[in-house]
Scaffold this active site. Sequence first.
Site: not given
Length: 477
Positions: A154, A253, A287, A458
């Site tokens: 993405n 993630e 996301c 992160e």
Amino acid sequence: MVPQLDSFIGGRFRRGPRAFPDIHPVDGSTVACVTEATADMVDEAVSAARGAVAGDWGRTTVRERAAALHRIADAIEARFDEFVAREVADTGKPVALASRLDVPRAAANFRIFADVIKTACVESFHTEMPDGRAALNYAVRKPLGVVGIITPWNLPLLLLTWKVAPALACGNAVVVKPSEETPWTATLLADAMRTAGIPDGVYNVVHGFGPGSAGEFLSSHPEIDAITFTGETRTGAAIMAAAASTVKPLSFELGGKNAAVVFADCDFDETIDGLADAVFLNTGQVCLCAERVYVERAVFEHIVGALKERAEALAPNLGPLISAQHREKVLSYYRLAREEGACVETGGGVPQFGDRRDNGFFVEPTILTGLPESARCVKEEIFGPVCHIAPFDSEDEAIAKANDTLYGLAASIWTSDLKRAHRVAAQMRAGITWVNCWFLRDLRTPFGGVGLSGIGREGGLHSLNFYSALNNVCVKL
Ligand code: NAD
């Protein structure tokens, strides 16, 4: 003849025996031919990376690595238009978006981690024992070794460099497996690494798919010291299982089903601007996108109407979805929404352009209302330009509904009441909560999710802590 994209191993481009097409989502044309890395090639990439860590790269100082990261950013910026063109060829996203978001952020990822590693401190303690002995304890930051990086389609270059930059800053070498849908900018980055003088073996790329291909070969590889992954939750579970027998640090993630909570006291225009981005940016393929919007009843109709108007206005300029397969998934949710009893306020279908785009993977931006909270369209990640908007009557109800998800990546709150903003933000079960904004990112802050949205954080020091091993030294005084 379309260009051929090969893996990059130990500083050389390497052709794999089998090829697959790189499809342009705007019109379904083939823009490149990608050769798939074999298990042996993944072995070689891991060995090359290990050799780099054992060699000159492993002996670099923080100053040298920080300078190297700035040179990589320079090399990306020097070929800015080419990076944009390749990202657009792979994803179909508008040039304006890739120029504003994807490529500048890739360069910024290298610059920020060059600065973070230079200024990072480690703990130290002066230790006093009851028997009178004393010691100085301090930590030394060491690289983990070889980091496997597996990324989605993405935001291909942005999400890849978000991991490569801190991994290199900490002195690791990497083997990256970009998405099979978007292999190009990871390949172009190999050229940028050469331009920046990064030693052979520090940055390796293996192309291919997940199961039975480069993704699985990498995640199950015993010589990989850590894996960082961004992608779907169920892929994360498969990678976790593959990595389990050779215990190693994992950073995940994963997906989301993010909520936006709109209070009646919000700044209306700012909120509509923000929601339009939060729902439709990158055709909803971020996301962090909000697929659930909860609106205080007094302004519910007003917000639905204004967001519908906005969706219809931006429809002609919205990019396609990534693939025919992903479009089928999104359209299956559009159908499911109707079966579940949704009112389709706008969209719900496939646009017709009367040109080559009719062979592409476009869908209409879509707004749903009227679904119960238990509906699958309210519970499951769709990953398209779609949201469900539901009314609420109290702050507590809004919080409960926003948090009623197995995911927990991002939330946004829209209100002019400062006390309420802090009160509600503190109760959100999410890795990040935005107030009166969305996707406004400071790269030093912790980024990650709770629940099905991921493991670990992160960003800034959090990245350094994942990509390095802290070795405590205890010196008796
Ligand atoms: P995906 O999980 O299908 O693929 C991601 C990568 O994993 C690809 O490179 C793929 O080839 C690889 N892969 C697939 N199966 C594998 C396996 N068994 N072993 C090893 N590797 C495997 O995800 P996607 O469809 O590319 O991306 C969309 C998803 O990513 C969405 O769920 C989205 O929410 C999530 N995402 C999360 C974040 C975040 O920061 N939390 C950011 C972007 C995207």
